[in-house]
Design a protein around this motif. Structure first.
Motif, mmCIF file in Angstrom:
data_model
loop_
_atom_site.group_PDB
_atom_site.id
_atom_site.type_symbol
_atom_site.label_atom_id
_atom_site.label_comp_id
_atom_site.label_asym_id
_atom_site.label_seq_id
_atom_site.Cartn_x
_atom_site.Cartn_y
_atom_site.Cartn_z
ATOM 1 N N ASN A 138 0.806 -1.213 0.000
ATOM 2 C CA ASN A 138 0.000 0.000 0.000
ATOM 3 C C ASN A 138 0.844 1.271 0.000
ATOM 4 O OD1 ASN A 138 0.944 -0.500 2.571
ATOM 5 N ND2 ASN A 138 -0.926 0.089 3.617
ATOM 6 N N LYS A 139 2.163 1.101 -0.171
ATOM 7 C CA LYS A 139 3.061 2.251 -0.259
ATOM 8 C C LYS A 139 3.668 2.310 -1.662
ATOM 9 C CE LYS A 139 4.082 2.059 4.679
ATOM 10 N NZ LYS A 139 5.121 1.879 5.724
ATOM 11 N N ASP A 140 4.502 3.311 -1.893
ATOM 12 C CA ASP A 140 5.114 3.478 -3.211
ATOM 13 C C ASP A 140 5.898 2.225 -3.598
ATOM 14 O OD1 ASP A 140 6.044 5.229 -5.496
ATOM 15 O OD2 ASP A 140 7.967 4.724 -4.589
ATOM 16 N N GLN A 141 5.686 1.755 -4.829
ATOM 17 C CA GLN A 141 6.280 0.494 -5.278
ATOM 18 C C GLN A 141 7.447 0.674 -6.241
ATOM 19 O OE1 GLN A 141 5.463 -2.737 -4.086
ATOM 20 N NE2 GLN A 141 4.708 -1.262 -2.585
ATOM 21 N N THR A 142 8.005 1.869 -6.286
ATOM 22 C CA THR A 142 9.177 2.107 -7.139
ATOM 23 C C THR A 142 10.319 1.171 -6.753
ATOM 24 O OG1 THR A 142 8.560 4.437 -7.412
ATOM 25 C CG2 THR A 142 10.838 3.826 -7.932
ATOM 26 N N GLY A 143 10.521 1.007 -5.457
ATOM 27 C CA GLY A 143 11.584 0.133 -4.973
ATOM 28 C C GLY A 143 11.348 -1.321 -5.351
ATOM 29 N N THR A 144 10.084 -1.728 -5.394
ATOM 30 C CA THR A 144 9.751 -3.101 -5.782
ATOM 31 C C THR A 144 10.095 -3.344 -7.244
ATOM 32 O OG1 THR A 144 7.946 -3.124 -4.167
ATOM 33 C CG2 THR A 144 7.897 -4.796 -5.901
ATOM 34 N N ILE A 145 9.764 -2.382 -8.086
ATOM 35 C CA ILE A 145 10.064 -2.501 -9.520
ATOM 36 C C ILE A 145 11.570 -2.559 -9.743
ATOM 37 C CG2 ILE A 145 9.897 -1.330 -11.747
ATOM 38 C CD1 ILE A 145 7.195 -0.187 -10.743
ATOM 39 N N ILE A 146 12.303 -1.713 -9.039
ATOM 40 C CA ILE A 146 13.770 -1.712 -9.145
ATOM 41 C C ILE A 146 14.325 -3.043 -8.657
ATOM 42 C CG2 ILE A 146 15.897 -0.690 -8.221
ATOM 43 C CD1 ILE A 146 14.412 2.002 -8.194
#
Length: 199
Positions: free
Chosen positions: A52-60
């Protein structure tokens, strides 16, 4: 040693810097190189935030893990890294799924379907693909676009949708159970009845 200390302290940014520093050394030993790269994958994995938080780090993290898994030196860690990648993909799918359900609560069915389609197309191997297909099929009974449409027509369209996406289900049993559910659906219920059946 220092990089592992940072890792166990949860300072993954600094741990990554230290692992990379070791990997850049000319005298780095093969065994430690493999271990360092594996620990790098765990750092990127752990840096991924809740769904439920920003997923930029997940994509990276997924990009970094996919790069590592393609390196021949990482053959001993392929299974573990693949599990991490799938967990991260599940997180992205979960975010889309909950966003879709939020749009349902707001009465924005078309917007919800955009996110369900995203799951079907992009996260086809995750735990959320079956519920996404189920929900899309069920939404044909909501009858938003044409309040004069017959329930039988809605059911027929839902079944056609399921048949079209038969191969998108994780297993054939998942498809058959969903199809059976839709075929046995009560056709004369109110809007809220179908909404409450959504996953």
């Amino acid at each position: 040693y220092l990089s592992n200390c940072y890792f166990h302290l949860g300072d993954y940014v600094q741990a990554i810097a230290e692992y990379n520093k070791y990997l850049s050394r000319q005298d780095a030993k093969l065994g430690f190189v493999k271990e360092s790269k594996y620990m790098l994958s765990k750092c990127y994995f752990n840096m991924s935030l809740d769904f439920n938080k920003d997923q930029t780090g997940t994509i990276i993290a997924i990009e970094k893990l996919q790069d590592l898994i393609e390196q021949s030196i990482m053959i001993d860690y392929i299974d573990e890294i693949e599990i991490m990648i799938l967990d991260l993909r599940n997180k992205l799918a979960k975010k889309d799924f909950y966003t879709a359900n939020l749009y349902i609560k707001l009465g924005e069915v078309d917007s919800a379907n955009i996110y369900y389609v995203s799951i079907i197309d992009n996260y086809y191997d995750t735990d959320y693909v079956n519920p996404a297909i189920f929900n899309m099929a069920l939404l044909y009974f909501v009858n938003v676009e044409d309040n004069l449409d017959l329930p039988q027509n809605n059911q027929k369209t839902a079944i056609e949708f399921l048949n079209k996406h038969k191969n998108n289900f994780l297993t054939i049993n998942d498809y058959e159970s969903t199809l059976s559910f839709i075929e046995d659906m009560n056709l004369d219920e109110e809007y809220d009845y179908y909404i409450n059946l959504l996953k």
